[in-house]
Design a protein around this motif. Structure first.
Motif, PDB file in Angstrom:
ATOM      1  N   UNK A   1      42.870  42.080  32.898  1.00 28.73           N
ATOM      2  CA  UNK A   1      41.575  41.975  33.582  1.00 28.73           C
ATOM      3  C   UNK A   1      40.576  42.944  32.974  1.00 28.73           C
ATOM      4  N   UNK A   2      40.998  44.192  32.775  1.00 25.41           N
ATOM      5  CA  UNK A   2      40.092  45.195  32.198  1.00 25.41           C
ATOM      6  C   UNK A   2      39.730  44.859  30.759  1.00 25.41           C
ATOM      7  N   UNK A   3      40.688  44.317  30.010  1.00 25.99           N
ATOM      8  CA  UNK A   3      40.435  43.980  28.614  1.00 25.99           C
ATOM      9  C   UNK A   3      39.383  42.883  28.498  1.00 25.99           C
ATOM     10  N   UNK A   4      39.499  41.848  29.318  1.00 25.45           N
ATOM     11  CA  UNK A   4      38.501  40.779  29.265  1.00 25.45           C
ATOM     12  C   UNK A   4      37.129  41.311  29.660  1.00 25.45           C
ATOM     13  N   UNK A   5      37.097  42.216  30.617  1.00 26.96           N
ATOM     14  CA  UNK A   5      35.821  42.810  31.004  1.00 26.96           C
ATOM     15  C   UNK A   5      35.226  43.606  29.845  1.00 26.96           C
ATOM     16  N   UNK A   6      36.083  44.320  29.111  1.00 31.84           N
ATOM     17  CA  UNK A   6      35.601  45.096  27.965  1.00 31.84           C
ATOM     18  C   UNK A   6      35.037  44.180  26.885  1.00 31.84           C
ATOM     19  N   UNK A   7      35.706  43.049  26.635  1.00 32.30           N
ATOM     20  CA  UNK A   7      35.195  42.089  25.652  1.00 32.30           C
ATOM     21  C   UNK A   7      33.854  41.512  26.107  1.00 32.30           C
ATOM     22  N   UNK A   8      33.757  41.209  27.381  1.00 31.23           N
ATOM     23  CA  UNK A   8      32.494  40.701  27.903  1.00 31.23           C
ATOM     24  C   UNK A   8      31.387  41.727  27.729  1.00 31.23           C
TER      25      UNK A   8
ATOM     26  N   UNK B   1      42.344  28.813  27.178  1.00 36.69           N
ATOM     27  CA  UNK B   1      41.437  27.862  27.795  1.00 36.69           C
ATOM     28  C   UNK B   1      40.229  28.603  28.362  1.00 36.69           C
ATOM     29  N   UNK B   2      39.076  27.983  28.254  1.00 41.11           N
ATOM     30  CA  UNK B   2      37.860  28.616  28.769  1.00 41.11           C
ATOM     31  C   UNK B   2      37.998  28.881  30.267  1.00 41.11           C
ATOM     32  N   UNK B   3      38.647  27.939  30.986  1.00 46.36           N
ATOM     33  CA  UNK B   3      38.819  28.131  32.426  1.00 46.36           C
ATOM     34  C   UNK B   3      39.647  29.375  32.727  1.00 46.36           C
ATOM     35  N   UNK B   4      40.666  29.637  31.881  1.00 47.83           N
ATOM     36  CA  UNK B   4      41.493  30.830  32.090  1.00 47.83           C
ATOM     37  C   UNK B   4      40.666  32.095  31.865  1.00 47.83           C
ATOM     38  N   UNK B   5      39.876  32.089  30.812  1.00 48.41           N
ATOM     39  CA  UNK B   5      39.044  33.259  30.525  1.00 48.41           C
ATOM     40  C   UNK B   5      38.039  33.474  31.657  1.00 48.41           C
ATOM     41  N   UNK B   6      37.467  32.373  32.119  1.00 53.62           N
ATOM     42  CA  UNK B   6      36.493  32.480  33.207  1.00 53.62           C
ATOM     43  C   UNK B   6      37.132  33.099  34.447  1.00 53.62           C
ATOM     44  N   UNK B   7      38.364  32.680  34.761  1.00 47.98           N
ATOM     45  CA  UNK B   7      39.051  33.230  35.930  1.00 47.98           C
ATOM     46  C   UNK B   7      39.341  34.719  35.751  1.00 47.98           C
ATOM     47  N   UNK B   8      39.725  35.108  34.533  1.00 46.27           N
ATOM     48  CA  UNK B   8      39.990  36.533  34.285  1.00 46.27           C
ATOM     49  C   UNK B   8      38.700  37.343  34.435  1.00 46.27           C
ATOM     50  N   UNK B   9      37.589  36.794  33.963  1.00 44.17           N
ATOM     51  CA  UNK B   9      36.322  37.504  34.109  1.00 44.17           C
ATOM     52  C   UNK B   9      35.916  37.590  35.575  1.00 44.17           C
TER      53      UNK B   9
END
Length: 711
Positions: free
Chosen positions: A202-209, A225-233
């Motif tokens: 979760x923190x890693x995806x936030x850092x990438x964002x 999948x974009x949906x997976x990334x969206x859910x993590x964000x």
């Protein structure tokens, strides 16, 4: 002794030396071999990749000339294939593999695996046994190298140093990359290996964002999948306190997903505490004022129409797709009613006598007599075309067989023509009604019924009339129910059998609750009747008896009080409660069904003598029609008795005479045990498409059945 790792090797193939290809190495997972590039062994350079180790010649590390020789087996007298680096300018070895002392290595704060990995000691043992099979990846900052990929291997090396198996001055292969690459490469390396802790992901995806990448770019980079990334964000937008709880395994991912239904951090924390971290409770608390996008009303409106009016949707992370909750339920209702009214106007324009449009299926459809489309005679053209289709189908079947693909389109055309001949005629429309509603799957529910009642002809004098009015019939069955309830309450063993029979019938044999005499929904059956009808009986409603006998059971602490009861008291409580749910009432205007047949079985099992608990008071006959009393006397006492009483002018006097002439122990027909018995169904005649009262399930679903249950 610790063997030299296999990161420095050379390989010769047909007189040519192969060198590792260091191009486009995304995660530092080791070099890929590019092919023949030179005819002699390469001269070692500070920025070059290591050569392949010859298995026949053990490889040992060589101390740098500027230092004293080490006593470990990692070093030898041969030339160092990884010469010491020049720390004055590190730009020369960016994106290359070199050797760096353990004392110069640090764990990078940009490493996305922040939750301490498990099995560090096992990694240390593996390095001691097999060497460091994969280089570390780090970036340089002020003379130190921060490891952002290979953190578990780095910890394993530090464990070996702690065990005195290696020294901090020993060197190890490190691929040096830029600091800007650290976040992305750390996440990529960890995705290909042991699963990261959810909190770290979760923190890693936030850092990438935060670096400026959107969900599509992140998904493309990591093959997700974009949906997976969206859910993590979405999860990364949770309150930091909640993400910390995830990291400590004190909050489940299911609960975290439910908390994303609101973006208010304070509300997230408040609801999480109130729900004690239970996902479904959180979800219910956050969606009480929203409409599920899988609900019938929303599906009927359509997502595009809803969003075109400015409606917004909160995506549910429990769903597999983009399902969630509509944030403006009033807009969903408004659009659904508007669409439904538009369809209703079309039927009104046709001329239907009555058109009803409601979001829910009308509750009283079962009372309406259904009407069905009439079939008209085909036109000459339709007759000719149907004959031609039949001839073509027969010809194809003879030539190619009955399973030929050419038959299906002809059959479809034939069905279309025949369906076109079915339609409501003008007479049906003039007296008919249309009920429209929204089904659970979002489709339009329709039912056609007779809305304008036909004039009922008056009964002829010679036609037999019922002895009891509908309301009086219902009262008599209520009295009978009271008496049977009283008997059940006195027999705990029978009460247990009744309850087990009802539950088994519904849960094991698929019976419906309305077919059973026992209402297991814990609703008290109303058996109230006028006092004058009970004037000759001392039967008391079971609920009154139970309220008196078990008045000591408290509301608070009820469970503990029941646990402390004696077995006899528990059985008495069970019997009384079961008795309160037994129902043999035939409601006014209704007719007995399978439930009443079940009730007769219970009544017979009690062994109760109805006549001993109730005798007919004069008030019963006061409620009967004069003709009905004469007919009753004729049935029970003979024609002469009926003729004698027929001359009595006053109805009150007639009631007294009828009461006195009837034999002792007489009971009205509805109150007799077995009055509503039905023949047992033959299992071979059982139709799985029919419910217990003979109503087809499809008809019940569409509301297209006549009022065949009303008397």
């Amino acid at each position: 002794m610790l063997r030299q790792p296999a990161f420095s090797r050379r390989k010769k193939e047909k007189g040519q030396w192969l060198t590792p290809d260091t191009r486009a190495i995304p995660t530092g997972n080791g070099p890929r071999w590019a092919g023949p590039v030179q005819t002699a062994p390469p001269t070692p350079k500070a920025t070059a990749c290591s050569s392949i180790h010859d298995p026949a010649r053990p490889m040992q590390a060589t101390p740098r000339p500027a230092h004293q020789p080490s006593s470990t087996s990692w070093q030898a007298s041969k030339a160092d294939p990884f010469p010491p680096i020049d720390t004055t300018d590190h730009r020369s070895f960016i994106m290359g593999i070199t050797t760096i002392k353990l004392s110069q290595l640090r764990l990078s704060p940009l490493n996305q695996r922040r939750v301490k990995p498990s099995a560090v000691e096992a990694m240390a043992d593996d390095i001691a046994a097999h060497g460091l099979l994969q280089n570390l990846v780090a970036y340089e900052d002020e003379g130190l190298f921060y490891v952002f990929a290979g953190g578990r291997r780095y910890r394993g090396l530090k464990e070996l140093a702690k065990r005195k198996r290696i020294k901090n001055s020993d060197t190890f292969p490190v691929e040096v990359r830029t600091k800007e690459e650290a976040i992305e490469l750390s996440l990529a390396e960890n995705f290909q290996r042991e699963d990261m802790h959810p909190a770290d992901s979760i923190r890693a995806f936030a850092a990438l964002r935060d670096t400026g990448m959107d969900a599509e770019e992140i998904a493309a980079r990591f093959g997700q999948a974009v949906s997976f990334v969206y859910k993590m964000l979405r999860l990364s937008a949770l309150a930091p306190t909640l993400i910390d709880l995830i990291a400590k395994d004190q909050l489940s991912l299911e609960a975290a997903r439910a908390l994303t239904l609101t973006e208010d951090h304070d509300q997230q924390i408040k609801v999480c505490k109130a729900a004690n971290g239970h996902a479904h409770t959180i979800r219910r608390m956050l969606t009480t004022e929203k409409v599920d996008t899988t609900s019938g009303a929303f599906l009927f409106v359509g997502r595009d129409a809803y969003e075109a009016k400015g409606g917004t949707i909160t995506v549910d992370l429990f769903s597999q797709g983009a399902e969630g909750f509509a944030d403006q339920p009033e807009l969903v209702q408004e659009l659904a009613e508007e669409k439904l009214d538009g369809i209703a106007d079309e039927y009104r324009a046709i001329g239907w006598h009555e058109v009803r449009a409601t979001l829910e299926r009308p509750y009283d459809l079962y009372m309406k007599g259904s009407i069905y489309p009439a079939t008209r005679e085909p036109t000459e053209d339709e007759v000719a075309r149907l004959a031609a289709i039949d001839a073509e189908i027969e010809a194809i079947a003879e030539a190619e067989g009955e399973d030929s693909d050419g038959i299906e389109p002809l059959s479809d055309e034939r069905d279309t023509i025949t369906e076109g001949m079915r339609a409501f005629n003008a007479e049906q429309v003039a007296v008919g009604g249309v009920a429209l509603w929204v089904s659970h799957d979002g489709s339009l529910g329709k039912s056609f019924y007779r809305a304008k009642a036909e004039a009922k002809p008056k009964a002829s004098s010679g036609e037999p009339q019922p002895l009891y009015s509908n309301s009086l019939f219902a009262d008599l069955t209520r009295i009978k129910t009271q008496i049977v309830q009283e008997a059940v309450a006195a027999d705990p063993a029978l009460a247990l059998d009744i309850m087990l029979d009802s539950l088994a019938g519904q849960l094991l044999h698929g019976a419906h609750s309305y077919q059973m005499a026992l209402e297991v929904q814990a609703k008290t059956v109303a058996t109230d009747v006028a006092d004058e009808l009970m004037a000759t009986s001392d039967v008391r409603p079971v609920e009154e008896v139970m309220a008196t006998r078990f008045a000591s059971i408290p509301t608070e602490g009820r469970f503990d009080a029941i646990r402390a009861m004696t077995s006899d008291d528990k059985m008495a409580l069970l019997a009384g409660l079961v008795a309160m749910t037994v129902d043999g009432t035939v409601f006014a205007g209704g007719s007995p069904g399978s439930r009443h047949h079940h009730f007769e079985q219970i009544a017979r099992a009690t062994g109760v003598d109805i006549a001993a608990r109730w005798t007919a008071p004069i008030a019963l006959f006061d409620k009967m029609r004069r003709a009905a009393m004469i007919d009753l006397l004729r049935e029970e006492c003979g024609a002469s008795s009926a003729e004698n009483c027929a001359t009595i002018k006053k109805k009150g006097d007639l009631a007294v005479n009828v009461s006195g002439r009837l034999p002792g122990g007489w009971l009205p027909a509805p109150m007799k045990i077995g009055a509503f018995d039905q023949p047992e169904a033959d299992p071979e005649d059982f139709d799985t498409d029919m419910d217990g009262d003979g109503i087809e399930d499809d008809d019940m679903e569409r509301g297209e059945f006549a009022d065949d249950e009303m008397a």
